[in-house]
Design an enzyme around this catalytic site. Structure first.
Site, short mmCIF file in Angstrom:
data_model
loop_
_atom_site.label_atom_id
_atom_site.label_comp_id
_atom_site.label_asym_id
_atom_site.label_seq_id
_atom_site.Cartn_x
_atom_site.Cartn_y
_atom_site.Cartn_z
N SER A 124 0.83 -1.20 0.00
CA SER A 124 0.00 0.00 0.00
C SER A 124 0.87 1.25 0.00
CB SER A 124 -0.87 0.04 1.25
OG SER A 124 -1.57 -1.15 1.41
N HIS A 145 -2.60 -3.66 -6.51
CA HIS A 145 -3.10 -3.28 -5.18
C HIS A 145 -4.57 -3.69 -5.07
CE1 HIS A 145 -4.07 -0.12 -1.97
NE2 HIS A 145 -3.35 -1.04 -1.41
N GLU A 157 -5.86 -1.52 -8.15
CA GLU A 157 -5.02 -0.48 -8.72
C GLU A 157 -3.79 -1.17 -9.33
OE1 GLU A 157 -5.86 3.46 -5.99
OE2 GLU A 157 -4.65 1.88 -5.09
N ASN A 196 -6.27 5.63 -1.62
CA ASN A 196 -5.84 6.03 -0.27
C ASN A 196 -5.54 7.52 -0.18
OD1 ASN A 196 -6.21 3.57 0.91
ND2 ASN A 196 -4.07 2.94 0.83
#
Ligand SMILES: NC(=O)c1ccc[n+]([C@@H]2O[C@H](COP(=O)([O-])OP(=O)(O)OC[C@H]3O[C@@H](n4cnc5c(N)ncnc54)[C@H](O)[C@@H]3O)[C@@H](O)[C@H]2O)c1
Length: 450
Positions: A124, A145, A157, A196
């Site tokens: 991440s 991801h 992702e 995020n």
């Protein structure tokens, strides 16, 4: 599974924890032979039990065609990376977010796999390029991801490292589609990727506004629920875990993102108030680890634009920097954060002028330049692209008048006549000619249309 001319027959997932076991399950559901590696037999046993339980649930609900036993038979477990990566087409690394550990795991994968094996990381926050540099194949290393839980969450992702080749990116986008997920390409290895970064802007701003006594926790969460977000900012912070959230914000900050973690998160961490997992965070829960949606009184005081404008600002930055496309960023917020519409649609509906004014207000409140409006937003204001109210924003809007065979799209000074008989491949009928004629007569006498 064919990905262009390339065949993904066998995949290894390294790490059988929260993410790894879920990713292995997704692969096996899609008929891919999967090796699952962890450090101990009992961890692997636990992971296989969880996969079996989840598959049985999916089978009972009719969501998978093949039986759980058939799918489980596609997964083999290993306690040695060396054995597990020997003859596979792709390795997905999902070990804990510890840089030294990931580097060591990458070296081991590189040394023991075929030279053409693609290596992906589920990290991440660690730069893909730094992991790639531990291998002799940086062109074949990228980020995949997945979101938690991988079986449920649609978004992946696909993160391009500095040296990832075009071909590998293309193949992996196809691969992600092939396992039934929606890929969003992150064109540059930017800390926090897309989802995020957008998420922490909202959560951190909410926390700052509460810390400064501008709103209460419930006022914020009630306002966000009211605009359709699945969880308020503090509900979501508790759900993620205050320690995990603080770690994400601090790690992207240390890699250059202009964001100052709200100190309330740190204070709560120090008191052991970590959210759902500890039984108390911003809200109280029945017991540690037991989630119950907090009861929030509907309150009308907090301005949703003030809360969401930093997320829009971040999305604008990602767009301007060419990290991703407008459509993909919208999709990432819908699929990764569960928003009912894309972040740019929110911006258009609230009005770009409102978003810019909100950012300026946050600037004044905090004295921090992290809320300075992105040049894209300022330029849009100059051009009068204020969103739905002007007919132009991040998207274009037309008033629609539907007739039987045509559609009139109206946005003065322009009107568009669109043929609308798709079931007849838009072939011209008498009725259509009559409707076009009427529309032309009406529009030519409409003084708003030039
Ligand atoms: N948990 C999430 O919500 C989430 C979401 C997206 C991405 N991620 C990322 O996914 C990765 C994994 O996170 P997680 O939450 O699944 O962690 P986790 O701690 O639940 O699982 C990691 C697993 O890796 C195993 N492991 C450790 N060293 C190993 C080694 N040398 N070889 C093989 N296995 C080893 C551990 O025993 C553990 O079972 C991290 O990079 C994290 O940032 C997590």
């Amino acid at each position: 599974m064919f990905v262009g001319v390339f065949m993904v027959k066998k995949v290894t997932v390294v790490g059988a924890g929260t993410m790894g076991h879920g990713i292995a399950e997704v692969l096996a559901i899609n008929g891919i032979k999967t090796n699952l590696v962890d450090v101990k037999e009992d961890i692997l046993k636990g992971a296989m039990e969880k996969i079996g339980w989840s598959l049985r649930k999916l089978y009972e609900k009719g969501k998978i065609g093949r039986s759980p036993d058939e799918i489980m038979a596609l997964i083999s477990t290993f306690t040695s990376i060396k054995e597990a990566v020997r003859d596979v087409d792709l390795v997905i690394e999902a070990v804990p977010e510890i840089f030294e550990l990931k580097k060591q795991v990458f070296r081991e994968i590189d040394a023991n796999s075929r030279p053409d094996t693609i290596i992906a990381t589920n990290t991440s926050s660690i730069p893909i390029s730094e992991l790639a540099s531990c291998t002799n194949r940086p062109d074949k290393v990228l980020g995949l991801h997945f979101f938690n839980p991988p079986v449920v969450m649609q978004l992946v992702e696909v993160v391009r490292g500095k040296d990832t080749s075009d071909e590998i990116v293309k193949q992996m986008i196809e691969f992600v589609r092939g396992i039934g997920k929606r890929p969003v390409l992150v064109r540059k290895d930017i800390p926090g990727f897309i989802v995020n970064r957008i998420m922490i802007r909202l959560l951190n701003t909410a926390c700052i506004l509460v810390k400064r006594g501008i709103y209460s926790i419930e006022e914020v969460d009630s306002a966000l629920r009211k605009i359709g977000l699945p969880m308020g900012a503090f509900e979501l912070s508790d759900y993620i875990g205050i320690d995990v959230l603080y770690f994400i914000i601090d790690s992207v900050r240390s890699r250059g993102m202009a964001i100052e973690p709200c100190q309330v998160f740190k204070e709560m961490m120090d008191k052991g108030k970590l959210g759902v997992k500890s039984g108390e965070g911003f809200y109280k829960y029945p017991s540690p680890g037991t989630y119950k949606k907090p009861d929030i009184t509907a309150l009308d005081r907090a301005d949703p634009a003030l809360l969401i404008s930093p997320a829009v600002n971040e999305a604008s930055y990602l767009l301007r920097e060419g990290i991703s496309s407008l459509q993909e960023i919208n999709e990432a917020t819908i699929l990764g954060l569960g928003y009912p519409k894309g972040i740019f649609q929110y911006a258009d509906e609230m009005g770009i002028d409102t978003i810019v004014n909100s950012l300026k207000k946050l600037n004044e409140i905090t004295g921090s330049t992290e809320f300075s409006p992105d040049p894209i937003l300022l330029r849009m204001l100059e051009l009068g692209r204020t969103g739905t109210k002007s007919g132009f924003g991040f998207h274009e809007y037309f008033q629609e008048n539907q007739m039987e065979t045509i559609k009139i799209l109206y946005r003065p000074p322009v009107a568009v006549i669109q043929l609308n008989r798709p079931e007849k491949l838009n072939s011209i009928s008498r009725k259509m000619l009559d409707e076009i004629k009427k529309a032309l007569i009406d529009l030519s006498s409409d003084e708003n249309i030039r």
